[in-house]
Design an enzyme around this catalytic site. Structure first.
Site, PDB file in Angstrom:
ATOM      1  N   ASN A 142       0.882  -0.997  -0.014  1.00 30.51           N
ATOM      2  CA  ASN A 142       0.076  -0.004  -0.036  1.00 30.51           C
ATOM      3  C   ASN A 142       1.024   1.189   0.013  1.00 30.51           C
ATOM      4  OD1 ASN A 142      -1.712   1.796   0.481  1.00 30.51           O
ATOM      5  ND2 ASN A 142      -2.417   1.399   2.604  1.00 30.51           N
ATOM      6  N   TRP A 143       1.108   1.774  -1.178  1.00 26.92           N
ATOM      7  CA  TRP A 143       1.954   2.807  -1.321  1.00 26.92           C
ATOM      8  C   TRP A 143       1.405   4.329  -0.430  1.00 26.92           C
ATOM      9  CZ3 TRP A 143       4.336   2.952  -7.138  1.00 26.92           C
ATOM     10  CH2 TRP A 143       4.783   1.751  -7.216  1.00 26.92           C
ATOM     11  N   LYS A 144       0.251   4.286  -0.392  1.00 25.24           N
ATOM     12  CA  LYS A 144      -0.399   5.618   0.380  1.00 25.24           C
ATOM     13  C   LYS A 144      -0.343   6.630  -0.654  1.00 25.24           C
ATOM     14  CE  LYS A 144      -0.137   3.133   4.615  1.00 25.24           C
ATOM     15  NZ  LYS A 144       0.137   3.063   6.233  1.00 25.24           N
ATOM     16  N   HIS A 201      -9.647   1.428   4.922  1.00 31.44           N
ATOM     17  CA  HIS A 201      -8.163   1.457   5.514  1.00 31.44           C
ATOM     18  C   HIS A 201      -8.319   2.199   6.807  1.00 31.44           C
ATOM     19  CE1 HIS A 201      -4.101   2.757   6.444  1.00 31.44           C
ATOM     20  NE2 HIS A 201      -3.761   1.463   5.818  1.00 31.44           N
ATOM     21  N   GLU A 225      -6.711   4.781   7.803  1.00 36.57           N
ATOM     22  CA  GLU A 225      -6.193   6.351   7.470  1.00 36.57           C
ATOM     23  C   GLU A 225      -7.515   6.619   6.735  1.00 36.57           C
ATOM     24  OE1 GLU A 225      -2.724   5.513   5.432  1.00 36.57           O
ATOM     25  OE2 GLU A 225      -1.895   4.772   7.460  1.00 36.57           O
ATOM     26  N   GLU A 249      -5.397  -4.874  10.480  1.00 38.56           N
ATOM     27  CA  GLU A 249      -4.155  -3.812  10.779  1.00 38.56           C
ATOM     28  C   GLU A 249      -4.532  -3.066  11.936  1.00 38.56           C
ATOM     29  OE1 GLU A 249      -2.451  -2.669   6.509  1.00 38.56           O
ATOM     30  OE2 GLU A 249      -3.967  -1.420   7.006  1.00 38.56           O
ATOM     31  N   GLY A 253       2.753   2.368  10.777  1.00 37.52           N
ATOM     32  CA  GLY A 253       3.605   3.587  10.648  1.00 37.52           C
ATOM     33  C   GLY A 253       4.196   3.776  11.872  1.00 37.52           C
ATOM     34  N   SER A 282       3.507  -1.999  10.233  1.00 36.51           N
ATOM     35  CA  SER A 282       4.957  -2.337  10.425  1.00 36.51           C
ATOM     36  C   SER A 282       5.484  -3.549  10.125  1.00 36.51           C
ATOM     37  CB  SER A 282       5.332  -1.922  11.911  1.00 36.51           C
ATOM     38  OG  SER A 282       4.828  -0.441  12.132  1.00 36.51           O
ATOM     39  N   GLY A 288       2.953  -1.146   4.047  1.00 34.99           N
ATOM     40  CA  GLY A 288       3.114   0.221   3.756  1.00 34.99           C
ATOM     41  C   GLY A 288       4.709   0.565   3.587  1.00 34.99           C
ATOM     42  N   GLY A 289       5.204   0.985   4.567  1.00 28.84           N
ATOM     43  CA  GLY A 289       6.486   1.637   4.430  1.00 28.84           C
ATOM     44  C   GLY A 289       7.608   0.930   3.724  1.00 28.84           C
TER      45      GLY A 289
HETATM   46  P1  13P Z   1       3.184   0.370   7.446  1.00 29.06           P
HETATM   47  O1  13P Z   1       3.643  -0.999   6.991  1.00 29.06           O
HETATM   48  O2  13P Z   1       3.747   1.542   6.918  1.00 29.06           O
HETATM   49  O3  13P Z   1       2.768   0.292   9.303  1.00 29.06           O
HETATM   50  O4  13P Z   1       1.584   0.681   7.110  1.00 29.06           O
HETATM   51  C1  13P Z   1       0.648  -0.483   7.210  1.00 29.06           C
HETATM   52  C2  13P Z   1      -0.469  -0.424   6.426  1.00 29.06           C
HETATM   53  O5  13P Z   1      -1.261   0.818   6.688  1.00 29.06           O
HETATM   54  C3  13P Z   1      -0.743  -0.827   5.189  1.00 29.06           C
HETATM   55  O6  13P Z   1      -2.100  -0.736   4.862  1.00 29.06           O
END
Ligand code: 13P
Length: 252
Positions: free
Chosen positions: A9-11, A94, A96, A166, A172, A212, A233-234
């Site tokens: 998930n590149w956000k 998600h 966020e 999640e 994050g 994470s 994510g990251g």
């Molecule tokens: P991180 O891997 O950066 O914690 O993000 C997880 C996430 O929200 C994937 O959708």
């Protein structure tokens, strides 16, 4: 046997030229993956990423979608727009989106139904906030989110649903859930599916962990019996790290 899936998930990261560079680096690194590999990218990157992944084992995903077919919804994207852009998967619900953009269980359900009706595969996100965990309501909350998101989704449609657990406090933050915590809640989600759709559906559904997850901790998380993949994510923004996670899923 459930096929594992590793999705990035590149956000709100990567311009089209940066996206092209990242996915080009990824193609050779994951070409022999035994799991499904998906990159969920900003919509402006769809064209560049689609071109690079053509004929490879990498699939394209979106990060959100509106439930209406078209109309006066400034800034939103429809299922048809995603499909015509080469998108096969869409992340919905998600945390966020829930935290910053007013997404609710009810609007997540509308999006899930619209995406499935259009033939997209859904990555449905559920997860508790830190306060929920401290108050001891994680299991109930995650079951509730799952149940509402899947209201009026048929058993046939469920085959195109992946659920991502999640925990919001792990996203994050560098604070990963322990492998036991991740497995425990993934098992709660599976038993929620069993109550709603029966044992066969529960055994068949793919449940990811996200929060994470990285090249170092992925193998332990993915080795858990109820964790069938990861939503990253990251670490998905670095091709070598993402490839290590893909490799871990293949072995897990
Ligand atoms: P991180 O891997 O950066 O914690 O993000 C997880 C996430 O929200 C994937 O959708």
């Amino acid at each position: 046997m459930r096929k594992p899936i590793i999705a990035g998930n590149w956000k709100m990261n990567k311009t089209p030229s940066e996206a092209r560079e990242l996915v080009s680096a990824l193609v050779p690194l994951v070409k022999d993956a035994a799991c499904d590999v998906v990159v969920c990218t900003p919509a402006v990157d769809f064209a560049a990423v689609s071109e690079v992944i053509k004929g490879t084992n990498i699939k394209l995903g979106a990060e959100n979608m509106h439930w209406k077919e078209s109309g006066a919804y400034t800034g939103e994207l429809s299922a048809a727009m995603l499909k015509e852009s080469g998108v096969e998967y869409v992340i919905l619900g998600h945390s966020e989106r829930r935290q910053y953009f007013g997404e609710t269980d009810v609007t997540v359900n509308k999006r899930v139904k619209a995406a499935l009706a259009a033939g997209l595969k859904v990555i449905l996100c559920v997860g508790e906030m830190l306060a929920d965990r401290e108050n001891g309501v994680t299991d109930e909350l995650v079951a509730l989110q799952t149940k509402i998101a899947l209201k009026d989704v048929s058993a046939g449609e469920l085959k195109n649903v992946i659920i991502a657990y999640e925990p919001v406090w792990a996203i994050g933050t560098g604070k990963t859930a322990t492998a036991e915590q991740a497995n425990e809640v993934c098992a709660v989600i599976r038993s929620t599916i069993k109550a709603l759709y029966g044992a066969e559906a529960a055994e068949g559904i793919t449940i990811q962990y996200g929060g994470s997850m990285n090249a170092k901790n992925a193998a332990e998380l993915l080795a858990q019996p109820d964790v069938d993949g990861g939503l990253i994510g990251g670490a998905s923004l670095k091709a070598p790290d993402f490839a290590v996670i893909v490799d871990a899923a293949t072995k897990g």
